[in-house]
Design a protein around this motif. Sequence first.
Motif, PDB file in Angstrom:
ATOM      1  N   ILE A  91      41.680  43.172  33.581  1.00  0.00           N
ATOM      2  CA  ILE A  91      40.731  44.070  32.895  1.00  0.00           C
ATOM      3  C   ILE A  91      39.472  44.236  33.735  1.00  0.00           C
ATOM      4  O   ILE A  91      38.981  45.352  33.943  1.00  0.00           O
ATOM      5  N   THR A  94      40.213  46.269  36.896  1.00  0.00           N
ATOM      6  CA  THR A  94      40.430  47.671  36.522  1.00  0.00           C
ATOM      7  C   THR A  94      39.110  48.365  36.203  1.00  0.00           C
ATOM      8  O   THR A  94      38.873  49.498  36.652  1.00  0.00           O
ATOM      9  N   GLU A  95      38.268  47.696  35.433  1.00  0.00           N
ATOM     10  CA  GLU A  95      36.955  48.276  35.101  1.00  0.00           C
ATOM     11  C   GLU A  95      36.118  48.489  36.360  1.00  0.00           C
ATOM     12  O   GLU A  95      35.495  49.531  36.526  1.00  0.00           O
ATOM     13  N   ASP A  98      36.886  51.442  38.792  1.00  0.00           N
ATOM     14  CA  ASP A  98      36.516  52.771  38.312  1.00  0.00           C
ATOM     15  C   ASP A  98      34.991  52.965  38.288  1.00  0.00           C
ATOM     16  O   ASP A  98      34.498  53.901  37.687  1.00  0.00           O
ATOM     17  N   PHE A 113      28.222  46.700  31.578  1.00  0.00           N
ATOM     18  CA  PHE A 113      29.508  46.226  32.080  1.00  0.00           C
ATOM     19  C   PHE A 113      30.012  45.037  31.268  1.00  0.00           C
ATOM     20  O   PHE A 113      31.200  44.980  30.920  1.00  0.00           O
ATOM     21  N   ALA A 116      31.407  46.324  28.042  1.00  0.00           N
ATOM     22  CA  ALA A 116      32.689  47.012  28.238  1.00  0.00           C
ATOM     23  C   ALA A 116      33.820  46.000  28.404  1.00  0.00           C
ATOM     24  O   ALA A 116      34.898  46.150  27.812  1.00  0.00           O
ATOM     25  N   VAL A 117      33.574  44.946  29.177  1.00  0.00           N
ATOM     26  CA  VAL A 117      34.591  43.906  29.380  1.00  0.00           C
ATOM     27  C   VAL A 117      34.864  43.191  28.066  1.00  0.00           C
ATOM     28  O   VAL A 117      36.023  42.958  27.700  1.00  0.00           O
ATOM     29  N   ARG A 120      37.040  45.383  25.824  1.00  0.00           N
ATOM     30  CA  ARG A 120      38.425  45.447  26.305  1.00  0.00           C
ATOM     31  C   ARG A 120      39.176  44.149  26.043  1.00  0.00           C
ATOM     32  O   ARG A 120      40.353  44.166  25.697  1.00  0.00           O
TER      33      ARG A 120
END
Length: 141
Positions: A91, A94-95, A98, A113, A116-117, A120
Amino acid sequence: MKNNKVLIIITVILLVGAAGLLTYDKLGLGKKEAASEEQSIDDVIKLSVDMGEIATNLLDNRYVKISFMVETDSKDAKEELEKRKFQVQNIIITELSDMKSPQLEGKEGKQSFEEAVKSRINEIMQEGEVVKVYITSYIIS
């Protein structure tokens, strides 16, 4: 007659006392508020998992080395997270793949960030949830 009055008075006192105790319990008086208490650092560590260092390329061809600690809400969640470590690392990679380096700059970039992690990871968790993601080291070159 006198015994009946004494019995009635005792019954009334017991009923009022029982009602008071019930109200005290239902209102939660005397209980510590878990939300208002800060966890000790020992408790945070007991429920956290070190994700180790991750190195990967960013979208703008820059390179990042980053490490995380992930805090969970329970022992069961920590155990599950330890088993899912490879998924969490995926994860994160991948984050990051991008993102461009300016998106990670400053306090707001890092906090965004981390959130977001966290979001996810919580999507895959089944035994509790992630409370906080901490960036413990960070280098972009």
